[in-house]
Design a protein around this motif. Structure first.
Motif, mmCIF file in Angstrom:
data_model
loop_
_atom_site.group_PDB
_atom_site.id
_atom_site.type_symbol
_atom_site.label_atom_id
_atom_site.label_comp_id
_atom_site.label_asym_id
_atom_site.label_seq_id
_atom_site.Cartn_x
_atom_site.Cartn_y
_atom_site.Cartn_z
ATOM 1 N N VAL A 134 0.849 -1.188 0.000
ATOM 2 C CA VAL A 134 0.000 0.000 0.000
ATOM 3 C C VAL A 134 0.885 1.238 0.000
ATOM 4 N N THR A 135 0.606 2.160 -0.911
ATOM 5 C CA THR A 135 1.399 3.384 -0.984
ATOM 6 C C THR A 135 1.067 4.310 0.186
ATOM 7 N N ASP A 139 -2.877 8.782 -0.958
ATOM 8 C CA ASP A 139 -3.491 7.862 -1.922
ATOM 9 C C ASP A 139 -3.840 6.507 -1.314
ATOM 10 N N ASN A 140 -2.904 5.954 -0.498
ATOM 11 C CA ASN A 140 -3.108 4.612 0.071
ATOM 12 C C ASN A 140 -3.552 3.619 -0.997
ATOM 13 N N ARG A 141 -2.847 3.640 -2.110
ATOM 14 C CA ARG A 141 -3.191 2.784 -3.249
ATOM 15 C C ARG A 141 -2.643 1.377 -3.054
#
Length: 228
Positions: A134-135, A139-141
């Motif tokens: 998780v980025t 963003d928490n992409r």
């Protein structure tokens, strides 16, 4: 001519100073923290480990036997990590690399965790793994992929990542890490199993759930899937 040489020399000196400033930095930490002391009589622990006299080094300082042995996955997570870092191989001190073998039972999980001091490259030797990281905020992409035998995946330093065996057979992977002591922080263990416990008020506010939920989570036994 002499003025031109003087100007050239001045330019070279200034350029050298600029490069020295640009390349200067603190050494990367090799442990969680290293508290400064002024009294040299106090206990001293360097960033890393003390070095043996090179003349006294032996082949065993650079050797470890054990990654051919399957880890015991009979725990709640169904996984086990067997490290080969500076704690097992003293010769890795200052070299900035280490390894780990990760074993997964069917549907076993290496839970969300971070390595505060290393990027990780995971190579699947056997089985099928669903992996991801998780980025950072905002963003928490989620970046994830299903890996098969021979596949390689990178987990950037400091980012939360995980691996789940999605197959019906055992899986094995080798993790290469860019530190002699990469460290590991398992998210659930750190948040709900810290000693002493984090205030229920803090976690309740952070997760926006009822206090009873947090009390229940903090009362659980949180499995450590790493061998010493």
């Amino acid at each position: 001519m002499s003025e031109h040489r003087a100007n050239t020399l001045t330019y070279v000196v200034l350029l050298a100073m600029a490069f020295s400033v640009a390349s200067a930095s603190d050494p990367s930490p090799l442990q969680d923290f290293c508290v400064a002391v002024n009294d040299t009589n106090d206990t001293v622990f360097v960033n890393g480990k003390f070095c043996k006299d090179p003349k006294l080094a032996t082949p065993n300082d650079f050797f470890f036997s054990g990654l051919h042995l399957p880890g015991n996955t009979s725990n709640k997570l169904g996984s086990m990590v067997t490290p080969a870092n500076v704690a097992q191989i003293p010769g890795l001190n200052t070299l900035g690399v280490s390894l780990a073998r990760v074993d997964y039972a069917p549907y076993g999980l290496n839970p969300p965790h971070i390595h505060p001091r290393a990027t990780e490259i995971l190579t699947v030797l056997e089985g099928t793994l669903y992996v991801g990281f998780v980025t950072s905020n905002p963003d928490n992409r989620l970046i994830s992929k299903v890996l098969y035998k021979g596949d390689v995946f990178v987990f950037p330093q400091g980012l939360i990542h995980f691996q789940l065996n999605v197959g019906t057979t055992n899986a094995v992977a080798i993790a290469s890490l860019g530190s002699q002591n990469p460290g590991v922080i398992t998210i659930a263990n750190a948040v709900f199993g810290s000693k002493p416990a984090i205030s229920v008020d803090v976690i309740t506010k952070a997760f926006q759930v009822d206090k009873n939920v947090i009390n229940n989570l903090q009362s659980q036994f949180w499995t450590d899937n790493h061998t010493c």
